[in-house]
Design an enzyme around this catalytic site. Structure first.
Site, PDB file in Angstrom:
ATOM      1  N   LYS A  17      74.375  -0.817  62.847  1.00 12.29           N
ATOM      2  CA  LYS A  17      74.665  -0.214  63.606  1.00 12.29           C
ATOM      3  C   LYS A  17      75.622   0.769  63.648  1.00 12.29           C
ATOM      4  CE  LYS A  17      76.032  -1.835  68.549  1.00 12.29           C
ATOM      5  NZ  LYS A  17      76.649  -3.361  69.336  1.00 12.29           N
ATOM      6  N   SER A  55      74.129  -3.935  73.606  1.00 15.37           N
ATOM      7  CA  SER A  55      74.117  -2.594  72.824  1.00 15.37           C
ATOM      8  C   SER A  55      73.737  -1.948  71.846  1.00 15.37           C
ATOM      9  CB  SER A  55      75.955  -1.537  72.701  1.00 15.37           C
ATOM     10  OG  SER A  55      76.658  -3.209  72.035  1.00 15.37           O
ATOM     11  N   SER A  66      75.797  -7.667  73.319  1.00 18.80           N
ATOM     12  CA  SER A  66      75.576  -6.738  72.443  1.00 18.80           C
ATOM     13  C   SER A  66      74.061  -7.179  71.500  1.00 18.80           C
ATOM     14  CB  SER A  66      76.518  -6.064  72.159  1.00 18.80           C
ATOM     15  OG  SER A  66      76.391  -5.405  73.530  1.00 18.80           O
TER      16      SER A  66
END
Lengths: 95, 491
Positions: free
Chosen positions: B78, B153, B177
């Site tokens: 990420k 996210s 997330s």
């Protein structure tokens, strides 16, 4: 509304943000709705309830007071948008 | 089986047996990215050259006989985890060209384990969002339905695992997330206990809630990644010295003696999609058949989690994001005028709407006259939410709930209605507020064919129990074997 335009402008200034008129109106509405929703917390009696600021059980984390290597000036400045002679450049602060 | 479709466990076996090389494996994943990522949009940066170099090093390690279960395994990261020399944008304009000069703690660990970083994946800007639509750099689509969001996210992480563009991924979870995008993309996602995994080098959103964790194709792979990234790190002062067990030691089938708590409040929540309800009901039945005992529990303050969270998280964010000032790193806007003007221009152009909205909420909640009413009150409710869990865990080992009230929704559907979007986080936020671990495992599909995830939560540092229950469930079901059909694309 829960929050006024002037309050949004004031808070934006505190946060060093500049918002245009459209965004101020939109935020007034959206942030107002969110704060209204947050008010549901007032349904709970929290008298004598302690505050939790983090979920770990640890207290202060100390380490030995010894020198350790850090990234150094060149690396520290590597991503600076403005730099000169080993310093960050910013607009003139004192007139 | 195609190389990119392999699990970490399978690929590791093949590498060890020298049936395949790490270079072949990494090349296959890079080819897969080339073939399908134009459609999915998971990657912000693909680490082409360096990934092949890492693969070469992995092959040398394997030849020498010194390897770990992650040696040569291609992983996506990420884009808010600092990777030395590899652009780390947080999907924000303000960090669009930021190249870290140091590695996050987890990157050091992955590197020591011989894993290969194939690239950096998309997310909501600064991890603020539940759909990845708040990325300022690109759109990520759900591999199961390209018109739908991948969740967020960590949407790029989940989509890259689901579409076989990596063998596993690291995401971060501040309010769901990791678990929610894992649920929406049909993969396994673990949010570890707060303090289990070092946050050193994780770009901060809400420091008391953030935690890094793995997204993988199955439970075994998740345990393997957890083994690699867990453990104390003196550079994160909230990192725990708690012993790290071998998480794979919990992977045995059977649930006899396990008590699963079913919170009445969760299942009475309005607005749960009927397909989600049906999948959860079925999951409970499967677990019971396997010997688990289900007990009714109560989490009376869970309905206040969204309200408490959306004070605490923005408050911490408004403070954390004060560092983006156009001086030390990142974007700087043209600055005609004073230093203050430069700050304002930089931040106003650099941050997107959701980040600004949360900075405003947080600054307001922390400002003079409002602190006690908002931040203070929310922090007290956080105590009550934690107490609920403590009480509930006296009568059960794990707590079961949906991950999200609905399957993935169409891109654009909720983006202009932040409160509605926040309310979808109802089932995942509490674990972050309490600091307990939670896992999402595939447990079904909606009528439209979108994946649905089951959430399990346990006491602090009892990830092992989650792995045991999740593994047992996975062995008994075949949801994790289903793959999205990416039509019209060569794979």
């Amino acid at each position: 509304m829960k929050i006024t335009k002037d309050e949004i402008i004031h808070v934006a200034n505190l946060a060093r943000l500049e918002l245009n008129e459209d965004v101020i109106d939109k935020f007034c509405n959206q942030v107002g709705q969110i704060l209204d929703y947050v008010d549901t917390l007032n349904q709970i009696d929290t008298k004598n309830v302690s505050l939790t600021s983090h979920a770990s059980s640890s207290t202060n984390a100390f380490r030995e007071d010894i020198e350790i290597e850090s990234i150094g000036m060149e690396q520290g400045l590597a991503n600076a948008p403005g730099k000169e002679d080993g310093c960050f450049i910013v607009p003139k602060v004192i007139g | 089986m195609k190389l990119h479709e392999m699990t970490i466990q399978k690929a590791s076996e093949c590498l060890r047996a020298k049936e395949i090389s790490a270079k072949e494996l990494v090349q296959a994943v890079l080819d897969r990215i080339e073939a399908v990522d134009k459609t999915i949009g998971a990657y912000i940066t693909v680490n082409h050259d360096h990934a092949m170099k890492q693969a070469e090093m992995a092959d040398q390690q394997i030849a020498k006989g010194t390897f770990t279960p992650l040696t040569g395994i291609p992983i996506s990261i990420k884009d808010l985890i600092s990777t030395k020399g590899l652009r780390t944008t947080c999907a924000s304009k303000i960090l669009e060209n930021y190249v870290p000069v140091y590695n996050a703690g987890v990157m050091e660990k992955l590197s020591q384990a011989g894993a290969v970083t194939v690239g950096k994946v998309n997310m909501d800007e600064f991890a603020m969002g539940s759909s990845t639509e708040n990325s300022r750099l690109k759109v990520t689509r759900n591999p199961w339905d390209l018109n739908c969001i991948p969740g967020g996210s960590s949407g790029g992480s989940a989509a890259s695992v689901s579409a076989d563009m990596c063998l596993g991924s690291l995401g971060s979870d501040t309010g769901g997330s990791i678990r929610q995008p894992a649920s929406h993309c049909g993969v396994v996602g673990m949010k570890p206990t707060y303090g289990r995994v070092s946050r050193y080098g994780l770009v901060a959103f809400a420091s008391s809630l953030d935690q890094i964790g793995p997204l993988t194709k199955n439970v075994t792979d998740n345990a393997l990644l957890m083994n690699a990234i867990s453990g104390f790190d003196a550079r994160d002062s909230t990192s725990s010295k708690q012993d790290v067990p071998d998480f794979t030691s919990f992977l045995s089938k059977g649930l006899k003696g396990i008590r699963i708590g079913i919170p009445g409040e969760y299942h009475e929540t309005e607005g749960i999609d009927p397909d989600v309800k049906a999948a959860i009901k079925n999951a409970i039945a499967v677990l019971q058949q396997m010997g688990a005992e289900c007990v009714d529990i109560s989490l009376p303050h869970s309905k206040y989690a969204v309200a408490a969270y959306y004070v605490i998280a923005p408050s911490e964010a408004s403070s954390n994001l004060a560092r983006y000032d156009g001086v030390k790193y990142g974007f700087r806007a043209d600055h005609p005028g004073s230093l203050i003007d430069m700050y304002k221009n930089t931040r106003s152009k650099g941050f997107g709407p959701e980040v600004k909205r949360r900075i405003i909420i947080g600054t307001y909640a922390l400002s003079a006259g409002y602190y006690d009413a908002y931040y203070g009150k929310a922090s007290q409710v956080r105590t009550l939410i934690m107490d609920d869990f403590k009480k509930a865990f006296q009568s059960c080992d794990v707590i079961l709930s949906p991950v999200s009230p609905t399957p993935a929704f169409p891109i654009g559907e909720k983006i202009d209605d932040p409160l509605t979007m926040y309310l979808l986080d109802i089932f995942t936020l509490s674990a972050n507020l309490a600091g307990i671990p939670g896992i999402s495992v595939p447990c079904g599909f909606s009528k439209k064919g979108l994946p649905i995830g089951l959430q399990l939560m346990s006491r602090h540092f009892e990830e092992g129990k989650l792995f045991k229950v999740a593994y047992s469930f996975e062995q008994e079901t075949d949801f994790h074997h289903k793959k999205p059909q990416l039509s019209g694309k060569k794979s």
